[in-house]
Design an enzyme around this catalytic site. Structure first.
Site, PDB file in Angstrom:
ATOM      1  N   SER A   1       0.815  -1.221   0.000  1.00 28.16           N
ATOM      2  CA  SER A   1       0.000   0.000   0.000  1.00 28.16           C
ATOM      3  C   SER A   1       0.849   1.271   0.000  1.00 28.16           C
ATOM      4  O   SER A   1       0.475   2.264  -0.633  1.00 28.16           O
ATOM      5  CB  SER A   1      -0.939   0.005   1.212  1.00 28.16           C
ATOM      6  OG  SER A   1      -0.174   0.003   2.413  1.00 28.16           O
TER       7      SER A   1
ATOM      8  N   GLY B   1       4.432  -9.545   3.539  1.00 28.77           N
ATOM      9  CA  GLY B   1       3.088  -9.458   4.119  1.00 28.77           C
ATOM     10  C   GLY B   1       2.040  -9.452   3.010  1.00 28.77           C
ATOM     11  O   GLY B   1       0.944  -9.977   3.162  1.00 28.77           O
TER      12      GLY B   1
ATOM     13  N   GLU C   1      10.066  -9.230  -5.405  1.00 30.44           N
ATOM     14  CA  GLU C   1      10.615  -8.040  -4.730  1.00 30.44           C
ATOM     15  C   GLU C   1      12.097  -8.234  -4.439  1.00 30.44           C
ATOM     16  O   GLU C   1      12.918  -7.344  -4.668  1.00 30.44           O
ATOM     17  CB  GLU C   1       9.866  -7.774  -3.415  1.00 30.44           C
ATOM     18  CG  GLU C   1       8.464  -7.231  -3.593  1.00 30.44           C
ATOM     19  CD  GLU C   1       7.700  -7.142  -2.291  1.00 30.44           C
ATOM     20  OE1 GLU C   1       8.030  -7.876  -1.340  1.00 30.44           O
ATOM     21  OE2 GLU C   1       6.772  -6.317  -2.223  1.00 30.44           O
TER      22      GLU C   1
ATOM     23  N   ASP D   1      10.470   0.198  -2.322  1.00 34.84           N
ATOM     24  CA  ASP D   1       9.547  -0.834  -1.871  1.00 34.84           C
ATOM     25  C   ASP D   1       9.143  -0.597  -0.420  1.00 34.84           C
ATOM     26  O   ASP D   1       9.734   0.242   0.268  1.00 34.84           O
ATOM     27  CB  ASP D   1      10.243  -2.210  -2.006  1.00 34.84           C
ATOM     28  CG  ASP D   1       9.252  -3.355  -2.131  1.00 34.84           C
ATOM     29  OD1 ASP D   1       9.647  -4.442  -2.578  1.00 34.84           O
ATOM     30  OD2 ASP D   1       8.064  -3.152  -1.775  1.00 34.84           O
ATOM     31  N   GLY D   2       8.127  -1.323   0.000  1.00 41.75           N
ATOM     32  CA  GLY D   2       7.676  -1.224   1.392  1.00 41.75           C
ATOM     33  C   GLY D   2       8.328  -2.307   2.237  1.00 41.75           C
ATOM     34  O   GLY D   2       9.204  -3.036   1.761  1.00 41.75           O
ATOM     35  N   ALA D   3       7.893  -2.417   3.462  1.00 42.00           N
ATOM     36  CA  ALA D   3       8.379  -3.481   4.345  1.00 42.00           C
ATOM     37  C   ALA D   3       7.349  -3.715   5.439  1.00 42.00           C
ATOM     38  O   ALA D   3       6.563  -2.827   5.768  1.00 42.00           O
ATOM     39  CB  ALA D   3       9.714  -3.110   4.970  1.00 42.00           C
TER      40      ALA D   3
HETATM   41  O1  DER Z   1       4.600  -7.634   0.910  1.00 41.94           O
HETATM   42  C1  DER Z   1       5.490  -6.768   0.944  1.00 41.94           C
HETATM   43  O2  DER Z   1       6.711  -7.004   1.029  1.00 41.94           O
HETATM   44  C2  DER Z   1       5.084  -5.319   0.972  1.00 41.94           C
HETATM   45  O3  DER Z   1       6.094  -4.488   0.477  1.00 41.94           O
HETATM   46  C3  DER Z   1       4.803  -4.994   2.421  1.00 41.94           C
HETATM   47  O4  DER Z   1       5.884  -5.423   3.164  1.00 41.94           O
HETATM   48  C4  DER Z   1       4.587  -3.523   2.690  1.00 41.94           C
HETATM   49  O5  DER Z   1       3.248  -3.339   2.635  1.00 41.94           O
HETATM   50  P1  DER Z   1       2.566  -1.972   3.095  1.00 41.94           P
HETATM   51  O6  DER Z   1       3.306  -0.864   2.377  1.00 41.94           O
HETATM   52  O7  DER Z   1       1.170  -2.143   2.627  1.00 41.94           O
HETATM   53  O8  DER Z   1       2.707  -1.880   4.584  1.00 41.94           O
END
Ligand code: DER
Length: 233
Positions: free
Chosen positions: A31, A100, A107, A85-87
């Site tokens: 997100s 998640g 990724e 990217d997110g985490a």
């Molecule tokens: O699945 C993943 O690795 C996503 O990058 C997740 O880690 C981050 O999701 P979010 O930005 O919705 O918190």
């Protein structure tokens, strides 16, 4: 809410600081990355930038197409200037739990092809040690026919519980963009040598990839509740 504002603030700052003309960018999943792609599209239009985007999931691919950004792949662009990217969680050494959203394999591949991995997240992801905030365990992508032996091996060798991730809007297990299953490993200890733990898991026949990103992160932008952004590298 304040978490969304925090995500957006982190994403905007990262895009403004790291994206340069003629960049080849890896686009993450989840997100928070949505805010980064929105900002990227704005800058491309405003500054007439020439940017090429490599996705890390069907979701990222859709985002790139929806924002009329140039879609590429690792065959045409095997070397990326930057992956954003997110985490799910970030520890004090910038070791990440990712996956998640179930996109950890592509990724990690895209991140490994980038000169710099830039992580954008909200303050809830900031931990001293993995497991402090993110309680769902380390995502592990596995070949479907092997999920039980892999589950048993992880629980025997490393302890804890490795649970098959079941889908919410589909009967049966989650199937990843690569056609595999995911085990979420809820680990027992407090502090780990994540480098050796990652290797141990990776070597189990049937394991495709883990959501442990060790020594890969160049910089993390944490969006705070008050809209400010903390940076760590
Ligand atoms: O699945 C993943 O690795 C996503 O990058 C997740 O880690 C981050 O999701 P979010 O930005 O919705 O918190």
């Amino acid at each position: 809410g304040s978490v969304d504002a925090a995500k957006k603030a982190a994403a905007v700052k990262a895009v403004d600081e790291y994206v340069k003309n003629n960049f080849v960018l890896g686009i993450g999943s989840g997100s928070t990355i949505v805010y980064a792609v929105e900002r990227l599209a704005e800058r491309v239009k405003l500054e007439n930038l020439s940017i090429v985007c490599v996705p890390t999931s069907f979701q990222a691919r859709q985002l790139i197409i929806q924002h009329n950004l140039i879609l590429s792949d690792l065959e045409r662009n095997p070397k990326l200037d930057c992956a954003i990217d997110g985490a799910d969680e970030v520890d004090a050494k910038l070791t990440l739990i990712k996956g998640g959203g179930g996109c950890l394999t592509q990724e990690k591949i895209v991140a490994s092809c980038a000169k710099q991995l830039i992580i954008v997240c909200d303050f809830m992801k900031d931990s001293k040690a993995l497991g402090e905030k993110y309680k769902k365990g380390v995502p592990i992508e596995v070949i479907p026919m092997a999920f039980v032996p892999v589950q048993r091996k992880i629980e025997e060798d490393l302890g804890g519980k490795a649970e098959l991730r079941m889908a919410k809007q589909k009967a049966g297990p989650v199937v990843t963009d690569n056609g595999n299953f995911i085990l979420d490993w809820i680990f027992p200890e407090k502090s780990y040598d994540w480098e050796s733990t990652n290797t141990k898991i990776k070597m189990i026949p049937g394991v495709v990839e883990t959501g442990l990103f060790v020594n890969m992160t160049h910089k993390v932008f944490y969006g705070m509740a008050d809209g400010s952004v903390k940076e760590k590298s």
